[in-house]
Motif scaffolding. Structure first.
Motif, PDB file in Angstrom:
ATOM      1  N   LEU A 280      -4.353  -1.394 -12.410  1.00 50.20           N
ATOM      2  CA  LEU A 280      -3.904  -2.559 -11.655  1.00 50.20           C
ATOM      3  C   LEU A 280      -3.778  -2.252 -10.163  1.00 50.20           C
ATOM      4  N   LEU A 281      -4.099  -1.008  -9.802  1.00 51.75           N
ATOM      5  CA  LEU A 281      -3.957  -0.593  -8.409  1.00 51.75           C
ATOM      6  C   LEU A 281      -5.237  -0.036  -7.791  1.00 51.75           C
ATOM      7  N   ASN A 282      -6.162   0.447  -8.623  1.00 53.92           N
ATOM      8  CA  ASN A 282      -7.297   1.214  -8.081  1.00 53.92           C
ATOM      9  C   ASN A 282      -8.563   0.398  -7.857  1.00 53.92           C
ATOM     10  N   GLY A 283      -8.470  -0.928  -8.002  1.00 50.61           N
ATOM     11  CA  GLY A 283      -9.613  -1.776  -7.713  1.00 50.61           C
ATOM     12  C   GLY A 283     -10.693  -1.790  -8.770  1.00 50.61           C
ATOM     13  N   LYS A 284     -10.438  -1.177  -9.932  1.00 55.33           N
ATOM     14  CA  LYS A 284     -11.462  -1.097 -10.975  1.00 55.33           C
ATOM     15  C   LYS A 284     -11.353  -2.219 -12.007  1.00 55.33           C
ATOM     16  N   ALA A 285     -10.338  -3.065 -11.865  1.00 50.55           N
ATOM     17  CA  ALA A 285     -10.172  -4.196 -12.787  1.00 50.55           C
ATOM     18  C   ALA A 285     -10.184  -5.494 -11.993  1.00 50.55           C
ATOM     19  N   ASN A 286     -10.488  -6.579 -12.688  1.00 51.41           N
ATOM     20  CA  ASN A 286     -10.514  -7.894 -12.044  1.00 51.41           C
ATOM     21  C   ASN A 286      -9.149  -8.281 -11.516  1.00 51.41           C
ATOM     22  N   LEU A 287      -8.113  -7.794 -12.161  1.00 53.74           N
ATOM     23  CA  LEU A 287      -6.730  -8.118 -11.804  1.00 53.74           C
ATOM     24  C   LEU A 287      -6.118  -6.929 -11.080  1.00 53.74           C
ATOM     25  N   GLN A 288      -5.484  -7.173  -9.933  1.00 56.85           N
ATOM     26  CA  GLN A 288      -4.880  -6.104  -9.151  1.00 56.85           C
ATOM     27  C   GLN A 288      -3.456  -6.477  -8.742  1.00 56.85           C
ATOM     28  N   SER A 289      -2.629  -5.444  -8.587  1.00 57.80           N
ATOM     29  CA  SER A 289      -1.229  -5.611  -8.232  1.00 57.80           C
ATOM     30  C   SER A 289      -0.984  -5.136  -6.803  1.00 57.80           C
ATOM     31  N   SER A 290       0.013  -5.724  -6.166  1.00 57.63           N
ATOM     32  CA  SER A 290       0.456  -5.171  -4.891  1.00 57.63           C
ATOM     33  C   SER A 290       0.985  -3.762  -5.132  1.00 57.63           C
ATOM     34  N   ARG A 291       0.752  -2.877  -4.189  1.00 56.81           N
ATOM     35  CA  ARG A 291       1.122  -1.467  -4.363  1.00 56.81           C
ATOM     36  C   ARG A 291       2.610  -1.241  -4.146  1.00 56.81           C
ATOM     37  N   ARG A 292       3.238  -2.105  -3.348  1.00 51.94           N
ATOM     38  CA  ARG A 292       4.662  -1.965  -3.054  1.00 51.94           C
ATOM     39  C   ARG A 292       5.445  -3.163  -3.593  1.00 51.94           C
ATOM     40  N   MET A 293       6.441  -2.866  -4.372  1.00 51.87           N
ATOM     41  CA  MET A 293       7.357  -3.880  -4.873  1.00 51.87           C
ATOM     42  C   MET A 293       8.185  -4.420  -3.722  1.00 51.87           C
ATOM     43  N   GLY A 294       8.397  -5.735  -3.711  1.00 52.31           N
ATOM     44  CA  GLY A 294       9.265  -6.350  -2.715  1.00 52.31           C
ATOM     45  C   GLY A 294      10.660  -6.571  -3.257  1.00 52.31           C
ATOM     46  N   ILE A 295      11.630  -6.621  -2.349  1.00 56.24           N
ATOM     47  CA  ILE A 295      13.014  -6.958  -2.697  1.00 56.24           C
ATOM     48  C   ILE A 295      13.370  -8.246  -1.973  1.00 56.24           C
ATOM     49  N   TYR A 296      13.814  -9.235  -2.715  1.00 55.25           N
ATOM     50  CA  TYR A 296      14.164 -10.509  -2.115  1.00 55.25           C
ATOM     51  C   TYR A 296      15.607 -10.437  -1.633  1.00 55.25           C
TER      52      TYR A 296
END
Length: 338
Positions: A280-296
């Motif tokens: 989900l981080l390395n660009g090898k899947a169609n779906l990707q995640s932000s690398r840094r979690m946010g705090i609201y």
């Protein structure tokens, strides 16, 4: 055999997935420790007496309704104009309070599905997942118990498998690891037990599909470098090449920072985490995640801390005193993007 209604729903989700793939879409995933979201009824099977009208906290319908409106306001605002796709919750008493949150507040417009089951926690607090039914199709779910050697009870681990759009299968865990009551070091073995349950299930999933897209979120009652997270073999996504089968804590960068999701005696720390598999981080899947979690950390969630410099989350209660805040934790989030 699937009903006609189910088939049509699956078809519409697939069409939605195709459109998303063509235009690109971003969806938010949130985790929030709601700090004792109890109803006002006395459950004779759990230690919830404090949160009743005659209990120590004088918990009544007005305070309960205000709590629901507070939590829904946070989740609505956090979506930035679009309701989150997935919301992991902890410290919810039962399915009724989750249903009230999803169906009797502004969140009703999102048409959330609910995954919840009563856990063996002595206080009766559980974990739950809300998922937006217009975009996420739940395939299956399960609740895995955490057996502690001294006979103590704790929250189950919630597991869901579902499909976003048409083709992207997500494996989701929602956790609330045992607390640090009695001291962090002395209680760490309990969190290790909980982490071991999650690790066993992750290994089982990856044994079937090494490229499975896995998302673990929860209040893990410890920082990103604790022994419990080492059991999960958590890595820092900013410290080298990303491997598809490894797990990465998107909040790792918060270690040692003067801010976080929780503050205790003037010290910020991040107990709430969102962990993702490397693909989900390395660009090898169609779906990707932000690398840094946010705090609201909107201003309305905070208050000045007496006797210390800075602010802290404004809770519903400070000790036995009702202060009418939101939660003693701040919500955390990542974005998923096709």
């Amino acid at each position: 055999m699937m009903s006609l209604k189910t088939c049509i729903g699956a078809f519409l989700l697939c069409i939605s997935g195709v459109l998303h793939a063509q235009t690109g879409v971003r969806e938010r995933v949130v985790f929030y420790n709601t700090e004792n979201l109890f109803d006002t009824r006395n459950d004779t099977l759990t230690a919830d007496d404090d949160f009743t009208p005659r209990g120590k906290q004088h918990w009544n319908r007005e305070r309960y309704t205000r709590k629901l409106l507070h939590i829904s306001k946070v989740l609505d605002n956090l979506g930035e104009g679009k309701f989150p796709l997935l919301i992991g919750l902890c410290e919810v008493e039962n399915r009724d309070v989750v249903a009230d949150l999803a169906n009797k507040t502004v969140l009703a417009d999102a048409n959330y599905g609910i995954v919840h089951a009563d856990s063996p926690d002595a206080r009766g607090i559980d974990v739950a997942l809300l998922y937006r039914k217009d975009s996420f199709r739940l395939s299956r779910n399960a609740f895995f118990p955490v057996h502690l050697k001294n006979g103590e009870t704790t929250r189950d681990i919630l597991y869901c498998e579902g499909i976003w759009g048409c083709e992207d299968t997500l494996h989701i865990f929602v956790c609330h690891f045992p607390s640090m009551r009695g001291g962090e070091a002395k209680s760490e073995w309990k969190r290790v037990e909980a982490a071991s349950v999650v690790k066993q299930k992750v290994d089982s999933i990856q044994g079937i599909c090494s490229r499975a897209m896995i998302l673990i979120m929860g209040d893990l009652n410890g920082r990103a470098n604790t022994l419990a997270q080492k059991i999960l073999k958590i890595q820092n996504p900013e410290s080298g090449a990303i491997q598809s089968e490894n797990l990465y804590n998107t909040g790792y960068y918060l270690l040692g920072k003067p801010y976080g999701s929780y503050r205790y005696k003037g010290e910020w720390q991040t107990l709430d985490h969102i962990i993702v598999s490397g693909n989900l981080l390395n660009g090898k899947a169609n779906l990707q995640s932000s690398r840094r979690m946010g705090i609201y950390d909107a201003d309305f969630l905070l208050e000045e801390e007496r006797g210390a410099f800075g602010v802290r989350p404004k809770p519903t209660y400070r000790g036995p005193r009702y202060v009418g805040g939101y939660s003693d934790h701040l919500p955390v989030f990542i974005d998923l993007e096709k």
